[in-house]
Design a protein around this motif. Structure first.
Motif, PDB file in Angstrom:
ATOM      1  N   GLU A  90       0.795  -1.228   0.000  1.00  0.00           N
ATOM      2  CA  GLU A  90       0.000   0.000   0.000  1.00  0.00           C
ATOM      3  C   GLU A  90       0.824   1.272   0.000  1.00  0.00           C
ATOM      4  O   GLU A  90       0.557   2.201  -0.764  1.00  0.00           O
ATOM      5  CB  GLU A  90      -0.929  -0.003   1.218  1.00  0.00           C
ATOM      6  CG  GLU A  90      -1.785   1.238   1.349  1.00  0.00           C
ATOM      7  CD  GLU A  90      -2.635   1.236   2.596  1.00  0.00           C
ATOM      8  OE1 GLU A  90      -3.470   2.154   2.740  1.00  0.00           O
ATOM      9  OE2 GLU A  90      -2.455   0.334   3.439  1.00  0.00           O
ATOM     10  N   THR A  91       1.831   1.372   0.864  1.00  0.00           N
ATOM     11  CA  THR A  91       2.591   2.620   0.996  1.00  0.00           C
ATOM     12  C   THR A  91       3.896   2.596   0.191  1.00  0.00           C
ATOM     13  O   THR A  91       4.783   3.404   0.432  1.00  0.00           O
ATOM     14  CB  THR A  91       2.895   2.905   2.477  1.00  0.00           C
ATOM     15  OG1 THR A  91       3.672   1.821   3.019  1.00  0.00           O
ATOM     16  CG2 THR A  91       1.614   3.048   3.281  1.00  0.00           C
ATOM     17  N   THR A  92       3.999   1.683  -0.746  1.00  0.00           N
ATOM     18  CA  THR A  92       5.191   1.609  -1.591  1.00  0.00           C
ATOM     19  C   THR A  92       5.252   2.808  -2.534  1.00  0.00           C
ATOM     20  O   THR A  92       4.231   3.242  -3.076  1.00  0.00           O
ATOM     21  CB  THR A  92       5.175   0.317  -2.426  1.00  0.00           C
ATOM     22  OG1 THR A  92       5.097  -0.804  -1.548  1.00  0.00           O
ATOM     23  CG2 THR A  92       6.414   0.204  -3.280  1.00  0.00           C
ATOM     24  N   GLN A  93       6.463   3.307  -2.743  1.00  0.00           N
ATOM     25  CA  GLN A  93       6.698   4.350  -3.735  1.00  0.00           C
ATOM     26  C   GLN A  93       7.828   3.884  -4.650  1.00  0.00           C
ATOM     27  O   GLN A  93       8.905   3.521  -4.172  1.00  0.00           O
ATOM     28  CB  GLN A  93       7.067   5.675  -3.075  1.00  0.00           C
ATOM     29  CG  GLN A  93       5.968   6.230  -2.178  1.00  0.00           C
ATOM     30  CD  GLN A  93       6.360   7.545  -1.519  1.00  0.00           C
ATOM     31  OE1 GLN A  93       7.225   8.267  -2.015  1.00  0.00           O
ATOM     32  NE2 GLN A  93       5.740   7.853  -0.397  1.00  0.00           N
ATOM     33  N   LEU A 111       2.352  -3.265  11.636  1.00  0.00           N
ATOM     34  CA  LEU A 111       0.911  -3.517  11.607  1.00  0.00           C
ATOM     35  C   LEU A 111       0.100  -2.255  11.886  1.00  0.00           C
ATOM     36  O   LEU A 111      -1.131  -2.325  11.980  1.00  0.00           O
ATOM     37  CB  LEU A 111       0.550  -4.599  12.638  1.00  0.00           C
ATOM     38  CG  LEU A 111       1.194  -5.975  12.415  1.00  0.00           C
ATOM     39  CD1 LEU A 111       0.780  -6.935  13.530  1.00  0.00           C
ATOM     40  CD2 LEU A 111       0.800  -6.548  11.059  1.00  0.00           C
ATOM     41  N   TYR A 112       0.783  -1.108  12.043  1.00  0.00           N
ATOM     42  CA  TYR A 112       0.078   0.127  12.356  1.00  0.00           C
ATOM     43  C   TYR A 112      -0.456   0.781  11.081  1.00  0.00           C
ATOM     44  O   TYR A 112       0.258   0.891  10.077  1.00  0.00           O
ATOM     45  CB  TYR A 112       1.012   1.100  13.076  1.00  0.00           C
ATOM     46  CG  TYR A 112       1.478   0.592  14.423  1.00  0.00           C
ATOM     47  CD1 TYR A 112       0.632   0.632  15.531  1.00  0.00           C
ATOM     48  CD2 TYR A 112       2.753   0.068  14.563  1.00  0.00           C
ATOM     49  CE1 TYR A 112       1.066   0.162  16.762  1.00  0.00           C
ATOM     50  CE2 TYR A 112       3.190  -0.412  15.793  1.00  0.00           C
ATOM     51  CZ  TYR A 112       2.337  -0.358  16.886  1.00  0.00           C
ATOM     52  OH  TYR A 112       2.773  -0.838  18.095  1.00  0.00           O
ATOM     53  N   LYS A 113      -1.691   1.220  11.136  1.00  0.00           N
ATOM     54  CA  LYS A 113      -2.299   1.900   9.998  1.00  0.00           C
ATOM     55  C   LYS A 113      -1.853   3.350   9.947  1.00  0.00           C
ATOM     56  O   LYS A 113      -1.577   3.977  10.965  1.00  0.00           O
ATOM     57  CB  LYS A 113      -3.826   1.826  10.093  1.00  0.00           C
ATOM     58  CG  LYS A 113      -4.388   0.428   9.961  1.00  0.00           C
ATOM     59  CD  LYS A 113      -5.910   0.442   9.980  1.00  0.00           C
ATOM     60  CE  LYS A 113      -6.476  -0.970   9.812  1.00  0.00           C
ATOM     61  NZ  LYS A 113      -7.959  -0.970   9.818  1.00  0.00           N
ATOM     62  N   GLY A 114      -1.794   3.870   8.730  1.00  0.00           N
ATOM     63  CA  GLY A 114      -1.473   5.280   8.551  1.00  0.00           C
ATOM     64  C   GLY A 114      -0.007   5.620   8.658  1.00  0.00           C
ATOM     65  O   GLY A 114       0.349   6.809   8.694  1.00  0.00           O
ATOM     66  N   VAL A 115       0.877   4.617   8.711  1.00  0.00           N
ATOM     67  CA  VAL A 115       2.317   4.878   8.762  1.00  0.00           C
ATOM     68  C   VAL A 115       2.960   4.304   7.504  1.00  0.00           C
ATOM     69  O   VAL A 115       2.372   3.484   6.804  1.00  0.00           O
ATOM     70  CB  VAL A 115       2.968   4.258  10.017  1.00  0.00           C
ATOM     71  CG1 VAL A 115       2.356   4.853  11.273  1.00  0.00           C
ATOM     72  CG2 VAL A 115       2.806   2.740  10.017  1.00  0.00           C
ATOM     73  N   LYS A 116       4.183   4.756   7.230  1.00  0.00           N
ATOM     74  CA  LYS A 116       4.925   4.272   6.060  1.00  0.00           C
ATOM     75  C   LYS A 116       5.463   2.876   6.370  1.00  0.00           C
ATOM     76  O   LYS A 116       6.428   2.714   7.098  1.00  0.00           O
ATOM     77  CB  LYS A 116       6.064   5.241   5.741  1.00  0.00           C
ATOM     78  CG  LYS A 116       6.852   4.886   4.484  1.00  0.00           C
ATOM     79  CD  LYS A 116       6.066   5.222   3.234  1.00  0.00           C
ATOM     80  CE  LYS A 116       6.940   5.176   1.991  1.00  0.00           C
ATOM     81  NZ  LYS A 116       7.437   3.830   1.669  1.00  0.00           N
ATOM     82  N   GLY A 136       9.744   0.286   5.768  1.00  0.00           N
ATOM     83  CA  GLY A 136       9.503   1.623   5.226  1.00  0.00           C
ATOM     84  C   GLY A 136      10.754   2.445   5.048  1.00  0.00           C
ATOM     85  O   GLY A 136      10.796   3.609   5.461  1.00  0.00           O
ATOM     86  N   PHE A 137      11.779   1.899   4.447  1.00  0.00           N
ATOM     87  CA  PHE A 137      13.053   2.605   4.263  1.00  0.00           C
ATOM     88  C   PHE A 137      13.261   2.950   2.787  1.00  0.00           C
ATOM     89  O   PHE A 137      12.457   2.602   1.922  1.00  0.00           O
ATOM     90  CB  PHE A 137      14.222   1.759   4.780  1.00  0.00           C
ATOM     91  CG  PHE A 137      14.214   0.351   4.268  1.00  0.00           C
ATOM     92  CD1 PHE A 137      14.702   0.027   3.015  1.00  0.00           C
ATOM     93  CD2 PHE A 137      13.682  -0.674   5.046  1.00  0.00           C
ATOM     94  CE1 PHE A 137      14.686  -1.266   2.541  1.00  0.00           C
ATOM     95  CE2 PHE A 137      13.659  -1.975   4.585  1.00  0.00           C
ATOM     96  CZ  PHE A 137      14.154  -2.274   3.329  1.00  0.00           C
ATOM     97  N   MET A 138      14.393   3.597   2.518  1.00  0.00           N
ATOM     98  CA  MET A 138      14.712   4.080   1.178  1.00  0.00           C
ATOM     99  C   MET A 138      15.720   3.168   0.493  1.00  0.00           C
ATOM    100  O   MET A 138      16.699   2.752   1.098  1.00  0.00           O
ATOM    101  CB  MET A 138      15.292   5.504   1.268  1.00  0.00           C
ATOM    102  CG  MET A 138      15.676   6.110  -0.053  1.00  0.00           C
ATOM    103  SD  MET A 138      14.210   6.571  -1.015  1.00  0.00           S
ATOM    104  CE  MET A 138      14.959   7.141  -2.547  1.00  0.00           C
ATOM    105  N   VAL A 139      15.465   2.869  -0.769  1.00  0.00           N
ATOM    106  CA  VAL A 139      16.433   2.199  -1.638  1.00  0.00           C
ATOM    107  C   VAL A 139      16.911   3.259  -2.624  1.00  0.00           C
ATOM    108  O   VAL A 139      16.129   3.741  -3.442  1.00  0.00           O
ATOM    109  CB  VAL A 139      15.803   0.995  -2.370  1.00  0.00           C
ATOM    110  CG1 VAL A 139      16.821   0.342  -3.293  1.00  0.00           C
ATOM    111  CG2 VAL A 139      15.268  -0.021  -1.365  1.00  0.00           C
ATOM    112  N   GLY A 140      18.167   3.641  -2.539  1.00  0.00           N
ATOM    113  CA  GLY A 140      18.678   4.797  -3.274  1.00  0.00           C
ATOM    114  C   GLY A 140      18.677   4.641  -4.782  1.00  0.00           C
ATOM    115  O   GLY A 140      18.558   3.533  -5.320  1.00  0.00           O
ATOM    116  N   ASP A 141      18.833   5.748  -5.473  1.00  0.00           N
ATOM    117  CA  ASP A 141      18.857   5.769  -6.933  1.00  0.00           C
ATOM    118  C   ASP A 141      19.938   4.831  -7.471  1.00  0.00           C
ATOM    119  O   ASP A 141      21.074   4.830  -6.993  1.00  0.00           O
ATOM    120  CB  ASP A 141      19.144   7.188  -7.440  1.00  0.00           C
ATOM    121  CG  ASP A 141      18.020   8.165  -7.106  1.00  0.00           C
ATOM    122  OD1 ASP A 141      16.955   7.701  -6.667  1.00  0.00           O
ATOM    123  OD2 ASP A 141      18.222   9.380  -7.278  1.00  0.00           O
TER     124      ASP A 141
END
Length: 254
Positions: A90-93, A111-116, A136-141
């Protein structure tokens, strides 16, 4: 939307040597179909038709074998190669020009709603077959994730992650522009001139062990030679002593 479609088709042809022409890509590539359907139900999600968006995402999953949550954010020219079994939470970018292979999971650990809960991929990221990127972390360019790796922490730009859990490598990558995907594209995240640090450490231990074995063999050989010389000297001494005793006996008889 048609311009985005044609742009994506051209990027697929640039990255997949099996793609012969645009018509073949448009009609035969489930990854493209999944992205096209995603654009539709993502729009429905944004304007508030959330149930309909989820239902269409279910139909798209049945048709393509690829599951993309309507709330996920996917950039331009994203290529889902083969595609079967890909799960995008859901919160994937996902940034522009990313390539994701079959069996990849972009999942969450909270399991928390509304967080990344799901990862963010930068531009030009390659996620290889079977990899799991969780959190919910970053994978760099320009980062790369090897096949079947399990990534649980941030990956710097231009690095490669391999193993379970994934270890971060910093390869010596060719310097190319981010948009120049055809000039340098690593299929399945394979990067030249990269050595796994664990493999290098094991290789060093093996080399040291072999060197020690050769030294031990040389010492054993030297000891054996010294032992043979000692035995030879003892035999010579015993023969001299016997000869002297025999001479004394003969003198006494006289």
């Amino acid at each position: 939307m048609l311009n985005t479609l044609f742009e994506t088709v051209d990027s697929i042809i640039a990255r997949d040597p099996a793609a012969r022409n645009r018509f073949e890509v448009i009609t035969c590539y489930p990854g493209l179909h999944a992205i096209f359907l995603y654009r539709i139900y993502h729009f429905l999600w944004i304007i508030g038709f959330k149930w309909l968006a989820r239902f269409l995402s279910l139909l798209a999953r049945i048709i393509t074998g690829i599951e993309i949550h309507p709330a996920a954010k996917i950039g331009r020219r994203v290529f889902l190669d083969h595609g079967l079994g890909i799960v995008i939470g859901e919160t994937t970018q996902i940034g522009d020009d990313c390539t994701i292979y079959q069996g990849v999971t972009l999942g969450g650990t909270s399991l928390y709603k509304g967080v990344k809960r799901h990862p963010t991929l930068g531009k030009g990221v390659v996620i290889s077959a079977g990899a799991k990127v969780l959190g919910g972390f970053m994978v760099g360019d320009g980062a790369r994730v090897g096949s079947n790796a399990v990534v649980l922490k941030e990956i710097p730009a231009g690095a490669t992650a391999v193993g379970v859990p994934a270890r971060i490598l910093h390869p010596d990558l060719p310097q190319t522009q981010a948009t120049d995907s055809k000039a340098y594209f690593s299929a399945y995240g394979i990067t030249p001139n990269v050595d796994d640090p664990v493999s290098m450490a094991l290789k060093g231990l093996i080399d040291a062990s072999l060197e020690q074995e050769s030294k031990i063999a040389a010492l054993e050989k030297a000891l054996a030679q010294l032992g043979n010389k000692s035995i030879g000297n003892e035999s010579s001494t015993e023969s001299d002593t016997k000869r002297d005793l025999d001479a004394i006996k003969e003198w006494l008889k006289e």
